[in-house]
Design a protein around this motif. Structure first.
Motif, PDB file in Angstrom:
ATOM      1  N   LEU A  79       0.785  -1.213  -0.052  1.00  2.93           N
ATOM      2  CA  LEU A  79       0.004  -0.138  -0.143  1.00  2.93           C
ATOM      3  C   LEU A  79       0.764   1.274  -0.077  1.00  2.93           C
ATOM      4  CD1 LEU A  79      -2.698  -1.334   2.539  1.00  2.93           C
ATOM      5  CD2 LEU A  79      -2.873  -0.804   0.048  1.00  2.93           C
ATOM      6  N   LEU A  80       1.923   1.186   0.650  1.00  2.00           N
ATOM      7  CA  LEU A  80       2.722   2.534   0.739  1.00  2.00           C
ATOM      8  C   LEU A  80       3.429   2.784  -0.494  1.00  2.00           C
ATOM      9  CD1 LEU A  80       5.109   3.464   3.705  1.00  2.00           C
ATOM     10  CD2 LEU A  80       5.702   3.927   1.173  1.00  2.00           C
ATOM     11  N   PRO A  81       4.081   2.153  -1.200  1.00  2.00           N
ATOM     12  CA  PRO A  81       4.654   2.277  -2.624  1.00  2.00           C
ATOM     13  C   PRO A  81       3.356   2.645  -3.482  1.00  2.00           C
ATOM     14  CG  PRO A  81       5.564   0.253  -1.860  1.00  2.00           C
ATOM     15  CD  PRO A  81       4.313   0.624  -0.862  1.00  2.00           C
ATOM     16  N   ALA A  82       2.162   1.940  -3.502  1.00  2.00           N
ATOM     17  CA  ALA A  82       1.075   2.317  -4.137  1.00  2.00           C
ATOM     18  C   ALA A  82       0.575   3.671  -3.960  1.00  2.00           C
ATOM     19  CB  ALA A  82      -0.158   1.198  -4.158  1.00  2.00           C
ATOM     20  N   LEU A  98     -10.823   7.490  -2.350  1.00  2.00           N
ATOM     21  CA  LEU A  98     -11.188   7.777  -1.073  1.00  2.00           C
ATOM     22  C   LEU A  98     -12.756   7.489  -1.007  1.00  2.00           C
ATOM     23  CD1 LEU A  98      -9.137  10.530   0.372  1.00  2.00           C
ATOM     24  CD2 LEU A  98      -9.383   8.317   1.358  1.00  2.00           C
ATOM     25  N   MET A  99     -13.508   8.320  -1.726  1.00  2.00           N
ATOM     26  CA  MET A  99     -14.987   8.011  -1.901  1.00  2.00           C
ATOM     27  C   MET A  99     -15.297   6.633  -1.944  1.00  2.00           C
ATOM     28  SD  MET A  99     -15.890  11.431  -3.875  1.00  2.00           S
ATOM     29  CE  MET A  99     -17.664  11.290  -3.520  1.00  2.00           C
ATOM     30  N   ILE A 100     -14.595   5.684  -3.032  1.00  2.00           N
ATOM     31  CA  ILE A 100     -14.860   4.446  -3.173  1.00  2.00           C
ATOM     32  C   ILE A 100     -14.740   3.701  -1.811  1.00  2.00           C
ATOM     33  CG2 ILE A 100     -14.244   2.252  -4.239  1.00  2.00           C
ATOM     34  CD1 ILE A 100     -13.765   4.010  -6.636  1.00  2.00           C
ATOM     35  N   GLY A 101     -13.718   3.763  -1.437  1.00  2.00           N
ATOM     36  CA  GLY A 101     -13.312   3.276   0.099  1.00  2.00           C
ATOM     37  C   GLY A 101     -14.349   3.730   1.285  1.00  2.00           C
ATOM     38  N   GLY A 102     -14.753   5.075   1.180  1.00  2.00           N
ATOM     39  CA  GLY A 102     -15.590   5.270   1.896  1.00  2.00           C
ATOM     40  C   GLY A 102     -17.292   4.662   1.775  1.00  2.00           C
ATOM     41  N   ALA A 103     -17.596   4.441   0.343  1.00  2.00           N
ATOM     42  CA  ALA A 103     -18.730   4.054   0.238  1.00  2.00           C
ATOM     43  C   ALA A 103     -18.550   2.413   0.740  1.00  2.00           C
ATOM     44  CB  ALA A 103     -18.997   3.791  -1.297  1.00  2.00           C
ATOM     45  N   PHE A 148      -6.443  -6.047   4.673  1.00  2.00           N
ATOM     46  CA  PHE A 148      -5.913  -5.073   3.683  1.00  2.00           C
ATOM     47  C   PHE A 148      -6.831  -3.877   3.058  1.00  2.00           C
ATOM     48  CE2 PHE A 148      -5.293  -4.431  -1.055  1.00  2.00           C
ATOM     49  CZ  PHE A 148      -3.631  -4.251  -1.175  1.00  2.00           C
ATOM     50  N   ILE A 149      -8.179  -4.281   3.190  1.00  2.00           N
ATOM     51  CA  ILE A 149      -9.262  -3.232   2.758  1.00  2.00           C
ATOM     52  C   ILE A 149      -9.010  -2.130   3.666  1.00  2.00           C
ATOM     53  CG2 ILE A 149     -11.574  -2.976   2.285  1.00  2.00           C
ATOM     54  CD1 ILE A 149     -11.800  -5.697   1.651  1.00  2.00           C
ATOM     55  N   LEU A 150      -9.132  -2.435   5.008  1.00  2.00           N
ATOM     56  CA  LEU A 150      -8.947  -1.465   5.932  1.00  2.00           C
ATOM     57  C   LEU A 150      -7.819  -0.684   6.052  1.00  2.00           C
ATOM     58  CD1 LEU A 150     -10.604  -3.488   8.947  1.00  2.00           C
ATOM     59  CD2 LEU A 150     -11.919  -1.719   7.550  1.00  2.00           C
ATOM     60  N   SER A 151      -6.675  -1.377   5.835  1.00  2.00           N
ATOM     61  CA  SER A 151      -5.188  -0.781   5.805  1.00  2.00           C
ATOM     62  C   SER A 151      -5.305   0.278   4.483  1.00  2.00           C
ATOM     63  CB  SER A 151      -4.269  -1.802   5.578  1.00  2.00           C
ATOM     64  OG  SER A 151      -4.263  -2.291   6.979  1.00  2.00           O
ATOM     65  N   ALA A 152      -5.831  -0.123   3.434  1.00  8.68           N
ATOM     66  CA  ALA A 152      -5.904   0.746   2.158  1.00  8.68           C
ATOM     67  C   ALA A 152      -6.593   1.984   2.561  1.00  8.68           C
ATOM     68  CB  ALA A 152      -6.456  -0.049   1.044  1.00  8.68           C
ATOM     69  N   GLU A 153      -7.832   2.131   3.341  1.00 12.05           N
ATOM     70  CA  GLU A 153      -8.238   3.189   3.688  1.00 12.05           C
ATOM     71  C   GLU A 153      -7.621   4.135   4.531  1.00 12.05           C
ATOM     72  OE1 GLU A 153     -11.920   5.543   2.840  1.00 12.05           O
ATOM     73  OE2 GLU A 153     -10.921   3.872   1.744  1.00 12.05           O
ATOM     74  N   ILE A 154      -7.020   3.389   5.549  1.00 14.47           N
ATOM     75  CA  ILE A 154      -6.237   4.232   6.642  1.00 14.47           C
ATOM     76  C   ILE A 154      -5.016   4.755   5.743  1.00 14.47           C
ATOM     77  CG2 ILE A 154      -4.241   3.795   8.489  1.00 14.47           C
ATOM     78  CD1 ILE A 154      -6.331   1.572   9.307  1.00 14.47           C
ATOM     79  N   GLY A 240     -17.068   6.788   6.710  1.00 15.27           N
ATOM     80  CA  GLY A 240     -17.369   6.530   5.381  1.00 15.27           C
ATOM     81  C   GLY A 240     -18.251   7.726   4.983  1.00 15.27           C
ATOM     82  N   GLY A 241     -19.205   7.963   5.770  1.00 16.62           N
ATOM     83  CA  GLY A 241     -19.986   9.109   5.251  1.00 16.62           C
ATOM     84  C   GLY A 241     -19.403  10.452   5.104  1.00 16.62           C
ATOM     85  N   GLY A 242     -18.533  10.786   6.089  1.00 12.63           N
ATOM     86  CA  GLY A 242     -17.643  11.933   6.105  1.00 12.63           C
ATOM     87  C   GLY A 242     -16.729  12.051   4.829  1.00 12.63           C
ATOM     88  N   ILE A 243     -15.909  11.038   4.586  1.00 10.49           N
ATOM     89  CA  ILE A 243     -15.273  10.769   3.579  1.00 10.49           C
ATOM     90  C   ILE A 243     -16.370  11.183   2.158  1.00 10.49           C
ATOM     91  CG2 ILE A 243     -14.153   9.455   2.039  1.00 10.49           C
ATOM     92  CD1 ILE A 243     -13.109   7.887   4.347  1.00 10.49           C
ATOM     93  N   ILE A 244     -17.554  10.639   1.968  1.00 14.63           N
ATOM     94  CA  ILE A 244     -18.067  11.062   0.927  1.00 14.63           C
ATOM     95  C   ILE A 244     -18.593  12.382   0.965  1.00 14.63           C
ATOM     96  CG2 ILE A 244     -20.471  10.478  -0.104  1.00 14.63           C
ATOM     97  CD1 ILE A 244     -19.840   7.481   0.803  1.00 14.63           C
ATOM     98  N   VAL A 245     -18.927  13.134   1.947  1.00 13.78           N
ATOM     99  CA  VAL A 245     -19.275  14.216   1.906  1.00 13.78           C
ATOM    100  C   VAL A 245     -18.329  15.249   1.627  1.00 13.78           C
ATOM    101  CG1 VAL A 245     -20.040  16.158   3.793  1.00 13.78           C
ATOM    102  CG2 VAL A 245     -21.229  14.155   3.618  1.00 13.78           C
ATOM    103  N   HIS A 246     -17.024  15.034   2.221  1.00 11.64           N
ATOM    104  CA  HIS A 246     -15.834  15.892   1.788  1.00 11.64           C
ATOM    105  C   HIS A 246     -15.447  15.827   0.244  1.00 11.64           C
ATOM    106  CE1 HIS A 246     -12.487  18.267   2.486  1.00 11.64           C
ATOM    107  NE2 HIS A 246     -11.631  17.352   1.965  1.00 11.64           N
ATOM    108  N   GLY A 247     -15.703  14.605  -0.241  1.00 12.87           N
ATOM    109  CA  GLY A 247     -15.447  14.201  -1.656  1.00 12.87           C
ATOM    110  C   GLY A 247     -16.357  14.997  -2.395  1.00 12.87           C
ATOM    111  N   LEU A 248     -17.584  14.882  -2.101  1.00 16.98           N
ATOM    112  CA  LEU A 248     -18.573  15.564  -3.033  1.00 16.98           C
ATOM    113  C   LEU A 248     -18.222  17.144  -2.989  1.00 16.98           C
ATOM    114  CD1 LEU A 248     -21.968  13.856  -1.761  1.00 16.98           C
ATOM    115  CD2 LEU A 248     -20.735  13.748  -3.997  1.00 16.98           C
ATOM    116  N   ALA A 249     -17.892  17.747  -1.830  1.00 16.36           N
ATOM    117  CA  ALA A 249     -17.445  19.364  -1.782  1.00 16.36           C
ATOM    118  C   ALA A 249     -16.517  19.470  -2.967  1.00 16.36           C
ATOM    119  CB  ALA A 249     -17.240  19.418  -0.429  1.00 16.36           C
TER     120      ALA A 249
END
Length: 313
Positions: A79-82, A98-103, A148-154, A240-249
């Motif tokens: 994840l770090l190199p990616a 980020l929004m996909i991960g938030g969803a 892996f999924i949670l770490s990717a979002e972190i 997740g909701g906060g990430i989506i709200v911020h991404g929409l903004a």
């Protein structure tokens, strides 16, 4: 000679101060980025203990150690190199990712809420007898995949917080976040899963006060695990909701973010010393409502796809 030595010492002192300032900057940025990922960290901590449930107590800590190593490998080697490649060559993709991960977080949380509100029967599963080593390996593999999924979002949340920093600083901050969060999460998980054993030991061999503490630990652990599950679900939905709200903004759809912000200020404005806490609660609640709606929509789509394919969800 003396003048040259003094100049050299001055240069060394200046470099030392610069290095110390850089380390302070990295530590501060890592702390801030890690704090923003707190909701995912809580969920990671809440999810992991289930992977050692039903296994021999003497294998609990070795299994957690295996999962922790897998988690660190996920973060540092993949994840770090990616994340650095993304930052260097496609920074525009960070917000959509980020929004996909938030969803996904919203979906996971909403699915748990739906299951609680509308529980459905599960068909009996015929289990085949497996040796303990196979069961352990399967549980560890499943835990590392979930991690892996949670770490990717972190890592994505942390990267978004330092995206304007130099690439070297980004890499250092992400490495610090990866190591600190992994140690913190799996250290707490190890303590949680062994807490009942510690309580049992105190209840049997301690003094009067220690025996009472031990009995309290044994009785309290199921409630703690249940509370962690609820907190983890809530954290997934509001983060997740906060990430989506911020991404929409960021994409020009700032309406939801403005509504939540104005509501938080309006409610918390007259609360005096508690205004900050109240504003945070209102903001988290607003993000949670958005997250629950998004998660419910995604869950409905997933269920519809499963039904169309003739599968049970």
């Amino acid at each position: 000679m003396a003048g040259g030595l003094v100049a050299l010492l001055d240069d060394v002192a200046a470099l030392t101060k610069l290095a110390a300032a850089s380390l302070d900057d990295i530590a501060g940025a890592a702390g801030k980025a890690g704090a923003k990922a707190a909701g995912v960290v809580i969920d990671d901590t809440a999810v992991t203990p289930r992977y050692v449930t039903g296994l021999s107590p003497d294998r609990e800590l070795p299994i957690i150690w295996k999962i922790a190593r897998g988690s660190l490998k996920n973060k540092l080697l993949f994840l770090l190199p990616a994340a650095l490649l993304l930052s260097a060559f496609a920074p525009w993709a960070l917000t959509p990712i980020l929004m996909i991960g938030g969803a996904y977080l919203c979906f996971e949380g909403a699915e748990k809420v739906i299951e609680k509100v509308f529980p459905h029967g599960h068909e009996a599963v015929v289990e085949t007898v497996q040796d303990p080593a196979t069961i352990e390996n399967e549980k560890v593999s499943g835990a590392i995949r979930t991690d892996f999924i949670l770490s990717a979002e972190i890592m994505a949340i942390a990267l978004a917080d330092v995206a304007d920093r130099p690439l070297v600083t980004q890499g250092a901050v992400l490495a610090v976040v990866a190591i600190a969060i992994t140690v913190g999460v799996y250290g707490v998980v190890g303590l949680i899963v062994k807490m009942d054993d510690i309580g049992l030991h105190l209840a049997k061999g301690g003094s009067g006060a220690l025996r009472a503490v031990g009995r309290g630990l044994v009785k309290g652990m199921p409630k703690l695990l249940a509370a962690l599950s609820v907190i983890g679900t809530a954290a997934m939905i509001w983060v997740g909701g906060g990430i989506i709200v911020h991404g929409l903004a960021e994409f020009g759809l700032a309406g939801p973010e403005h509504v939540i912000h104005h509501a938080a200020v309006a409610v918390g404005g007259g609360m005096g010393a508690m205004s900050g806490v109240v504003e945070w609660i209102v903001t988290a609640t607003g993000a949670g409502i958005v997250g629950l709606v998004v998660g419910g929509i995604v869950a409905a789509v997933v269920i519809a796809i499963h039904r169309a394919r003739g599968k049970k969800h």
